[in-house]
Design a protein around this motif. Structure first.
Motif, PDB file in Angstrom:
ATOM      1  N   ASP A 135      -0.871 -30.182 -36.215  1.00 47.65           N
ATOM      2  CA  ASP A 135      -2.061 -30.923 -35.794  1.00 47.65           C
ATOM      3  C   ASP A 135      -1.700 -31.970 -34.744  1.00 47.65           C
ATOM      4  O   ASP A 135      -2.520 -32.309 -33.895  1.00 47.65           O
ATOM      5  CB  ASP A 135      -2.709 -31.620 -36.995  1.00 47.65           C
ATOM      6  CG  ASP A 135      -3.366 -30.645 -37.954  1.00 47.65           C
ATOM      7  OD1 ASP A 135      -3.944 -29.649 -37.481  1.00 47.65           O
ATOM      8  OD2 ASP A 135      -3.285 -30.866 -39.172  1.00 47.65           O
ATOM      9  N   ARG A 136      -0.459 -32.474 -34.844  1.00 51.21           N
ATOM     10  CA  ARG A 136      -0.050 -33.534 -33.918  1.00 51.21           C
ATOM     11  C   ARG A 136       1.405 -33.333 -33.535  1.00 51.21           C
ATOM     12  O   ARG A 136       2.255 -33.060 -34.382  1.00 51.21           O
ATOM     13  CB  ARG A 136      -0.232 -34.897 -34.585  1.00 51.21           C
ATOM     14  CG  ARG A 136      -0.128 -36.080 -33.633  1.00 51.21           C
ATOM     15  CD  ARG A 136      -0.730 -37.322 -34.277  1.00 51.21           C
ATOM     16  NE  ARG A 136      -0.032 -37.713 -35.482  1.00 51.21           N
ATOM     17  CZ  ARG A 136       0.585 -38.899 -35.648  1.00 51.21           C
ATOM     18  NH1 ARG A 136       0.587 -39.788 -34.683  1.00 51.21           N
ATOM     19  NH2 ARG A 136       1.179 -39.183 -36.789  1.00 51.21           N
ATOM     20  N   GLY A 153      -6.220 -33.567 -30.616  1.00 49.99           N
ATOM     21  CA  GLY A 153      -7.142 -32.455 -30.784  1.00 49.99           C
ATOM     22  C   GLY A 153      -6.709 -31.169 -30.122  1.00 49.99           C
ATOM     23  O   GLY A 153      -7.435 -30.177 -30.150  1.00 49.99           O
ATOM     24  N   GLY A 154      -5.509 -31.165 -29.531  1.00 56.26           N
ATOM     25  CA  GLY A 154      -5.036 -29.979 -28.834  1.00 56.26           C
ATOM     26  C   GLY A 154      -4.473 -28.930 -29.781  1.00 56.26           C
ATOM     27  O   GLY A 154      -4.227 -29.185 -30.959  1.00 56.26           O
ATOM     28  N   LEU A 155      -4.290 -27.739 -29.243  1.00 57.17           N
ATOM     29  CA  LEU A 155      -3.692 -26.638 -29.989  1.00 57.17           C
ATOM     30  C   LEU A 155      -2.218 -26.560 -29.638  1.00 57.17           C
ATOM     31  O   LEU A 155      -1.858 -26.335 -28.485  1.00 57.17           O
ATOM     32  CB  LEU A 155      -4.389 -25.324 -29.624  1.00 57.17           C
ATOM     33  CG  LEU A 155      -3.784 -24.028 -30.200  1.00 57.17           C
ATOM     34  CD1 LEU A 155      -3.779 -24.050 -31.720  1.00 57.17           C
ATOM     35  CD2 LEU A 155      -4.530 -22.812 -29.662  1.00 57.17           C
ATOM     36  N   PHE A 156      -1.359 -26.766 -30.638  1.00 54.22           N
ATOM     37  CA  PHE A 156       0.088 -26.758 -30.437  1.00 54.22           C
ATOM     38  C   PHE A 156       0.719 -25.779 -31.422  1.00 54.22           C
ATOM     39  O   PHE A 156       0.575 -25.949 -32.633  1.00 54.22           O
ATOM     40  CB  PHE A 156       0.685 -28.157 -30.667  1.00 54.22           C
ATOM     41  CG  PHE A 156      -0.140 -29.276 -30.085  1.00 54.22           C
ATOM     42  CD1 PHE A 156      -0.355 -29.359 -28.730  1.00 54.22           C
ATOM     43  CD2 PHE A 156      -0.716 -30.227 -30.924  1.00 54.22           C
ATOM     44  CE1 PHE A 156      -1.127 -30.392 -28.192  1.00 54.22           C
ATOM     45  CE2 PHE A 156      -1.484 -31.257 -30.403  1.00 54.22           C
ATOM     46  CZ  PHE A 156      -1.694 -31.341 -29.027  1.00 54.22           C
ATOM     47  N   PHE A 157       1.419 -24.780 -30.910  1.00 56.17           N
ATOM     48  CA  PHE A 157       2.104 -23.854 -31.804  1.00 56.17           C
ATOM     49  C   PHE A 157       3.249 -23.165 -31.077  1.00 56.17           C
ATOM     50  O   PHE A 157       3.308 -23.146 -29.848  1.00 56.17           O
ATOM     51  CB  PHE A 157       1.136 -22.804 -32.365  1.00 56.17           C
ATOM     52  CG  PHE A 157       0.597 -21.817 -31.364  1.00 56.17           C
ATOM     53  CD1 PHE A 157       1.212 -20.580 -31.181  1.00 56.17           C
ATOM     54  CD2 PHE A 157      -0.537 -22.100 -30.618  1.00 56.17           C
ATOM     55  CE1 PHE A 157       0.720 -19.658 -30.266  1.00 56.17           C
ATOM     56  CE2 PHE A 157      -1.044 -21.185 -29.706  1.00 56.17           C
ATOM     57  CZ  PHE A 157      -0.410 -19.964 -29.534  1.00 56.17           C
ATOM     58  N   GLY A 228       6.538 -21.543 -27.000  1.00 56.26           N
ATOM     59  CA  GLY A 228       5.706 -22.683 -27.358  1.00 56.26           C
ATOM     60  C   GLY A 228       4.450 -22.690 -26.509  1.00 56.26           C
ATOM     61  O   GLY A 228       4.511 -22.528 -25.286  1.00 56.26           O
ATOM     62  N   VAL A 229       3.313 -22.862 -27.157  1.00 58.76           N
ATOM     63  CA  VAL A 229       2.025 -22.849 -26.460  1.00 58.76           C
ATOM     64  C   VAL A 229       1.319 -24.178 -26.700  1.00 58.76           C
ATOM     65  O   VAL A 229       1.193 -24.623 -27.849  1.00 58.76           O
ATOM     66  CB  VAL A 229       1.129 -21.685 -26.947  1.00 58.76           C
ATOM     67  CG1 VAL A 229      -0.192 -21.675 -26.197  1.00 58.76           C
ATOM     68  CG2 VAL A 229       1.861 -20.351 -26.785  1.00 58.76           C
ATOM     69  N   GLY A 230       0.881 -24.794 -25.627  1.00 61.53           N
ATOM     70  CA  GLY A 230       0.089 -26.015 -25.727  1.00 61.53           C
ATOM     71  C   GLY A 230      -1.177 -25.847 -24.908  1.00 61.53           C
ATOM     72  O   GLY A 230      -1.114 -25.486 -23.732  1.00 61.53           O
ATOM     73  N   ILE A 231      -2.339 -26.033 -25.540  1.00 66.84           N
ATOM     74  CA  ILE A 231      -3.623 -25.908 -24.844  1.00 66.84           C
ATOM     75  C   ILE A 231      -4.475 -27.127 -25.177  1.00 66.84           C
ATOM     76  O   ILE A 231      -4.633 -27.495 -26.346  1.00 66.84           O
ATOM     77  CB  ILE A 231      -4.364 -24.624 -25.267  1.00 66.84           C
ATOM     78  CG1 ILE A 231      -3.516 -23.382 -24.937  1.00 66.84           C
ATOM     79  CG2 ILE A 231      -5.719 -24.527 -24.564  1.00 66.84           C
ATOM     80  CD1 ILE A 231      -4.120 -22.074 -25.409  1.00 66.84           C
TER      81      ILE A 231
END
Length: 338
Positions: A135-136, A153-157, A228-231
């Motif tokens: 989440d953070r 609030g971003g998508l991090f995975f 790693g993806v950050g949107i």
């Protein structure tokens, strides 16, 4: 956001391509997923006995699942019918939100970087396809050691992959992830998302995300490749040239995984798929190589290895078309057409 941090680390013994998660933990996530689905479907409530019978577990297992869901932020109360979901979580990416795929996920409320946690999992033998979400992110990482601004609030995975590719083809995994992410954003939001070299995701002229590639190899073969993806699905970072999309994290992640799982990184059409999503093709660029040499010309897209094709300006002493591997050229100015 993307960086290709390939570590030339020898591996003395073959890594086990199995999950580092215990079978009991996997069953627990599956039970929570099924309990949550039943609670959402039963407006008036449902008994623990009924859920246990449908799932095929003990009532104690159901009680543990309910307790775990409550600790994770779902409000569940007892009533004459049994258990009732009083307050749901909004846009949750907890493991059990993904149903039967729950054991595939590791979710953290807060972490330094999902890349760090996924690297640990990969070293312990995590299987291809494991996904670490958060989440953070406190210290997200970007290209060439730069920090990635993980806006609220971003998508991090990060997804662990074991593609069996040669090291020189490793950027194809980043290309595949870019394509999957752009298509996921479009499917979830209706907004067209395009690609930029070597790793960015764009909406209009604003960067909304990117892919970070990090792998470990033995000899010339990848042992694993983490992506790693950050949107930016929440706030827009307070930085020039950035943007955000108004979309649900879970929906985008769902679409990403479905798209990514269908892409063959060895497909000869991957570069064409990438190029079809890049609006920069034909535009002028000014950049510098890692050695400091100035490069001017037109960006012609990428080749099958993910190298940038640059047609240098003849009147500036250029050499015609040249190829630049990701990380070997920094494009400083781009975007105006000839």
């Amino acid at each position: 956001m993307v960086n290709n941090n390939y570590s030339d680390t020898s591996v003395s013994q073959p890594m086990k391509h199995g999950s580092s998660e215990s079978a009991a933990e996997g069953r627990g996530k599956n039970t929570r997923a099924k309990v949550l689905d039943m609670l959402r479907s039963a407006a008036g409530g449902i008994s623990g006995e009924a859920m246990a019978a449908q799932i095929g577990v003990s009532r104690v297992a159901v009680w543990k699942a309910v307790k775990g869901l409550c600790e994770a932020g779902y409000e569940i109360a007892g009533n004459p019918e049994g258990y009732a979901l009083v307050r749901d979580k909004t846009d949750s990416i907890d493991e059990w939100e993904f149903g039967a795929d729950a054991p595939r996920f590791r979710h953290l409320e807060s972490t330094d970087s999902t890349m760090n946690r996924a690297f640990d999992e990969a070293l312990r033998g995590a299987a291809h396809g494991l996904v670490v979400t958060a989440d953070r992110q406190l210290t997200g990482r970007g290209m060439s050691g730069k920090a990635w601004n993980s806006a609220a609030g971003g998508l991090f995975f990060t997804i662990v992959t074991r593609p069996g590719l040669a090291v020189w083809d490793s950027h194809r995994m980043v290309m595949a992830a870019q394509c999957a992410a752009a298509e996921a954003v479009r499917s979830a939001t209706g907004v067209e998302c395009s690609l930029d070299w070597p790793n960015d995701l764009l909406v209009g002229s604003g960067k909304i995300g990117g892919i970070l590639g990090e792998g470990l190899f033995s000899g010339t073969t990848l042992s694993f490749m983490n992506l790693g993806v950050g949107i930016n699905t929440g706030e827009r970072p307070d930085m020039p040239g950035t943007g955000a999309v108004n979309g649900g994290r879970k929906e985008i992640l769902d679409f990403f995984l479905k798209n990514f799982d269908r892409i063959d990184p060895e497909s000869p059409g991957l570069a064409s798929r990438w190029n079809s999503k890049c609006p920069r093709i034909g535009q002028s660029i000014i950049g510098k190589t890692v050695g400091g040499a100035r490069v001017e010309g037109a960006f012609l897209g990428i080749d099958e290895a993910g190298r940038a094709r640059i047609r240098e300006d003849k009147d500036t002493g250029g050499y015609g078309e040249r190829l630049f591997s990701p990380g070997s050229l920094s494009i400083e100015t781009k975007g105006w057409r000839r």
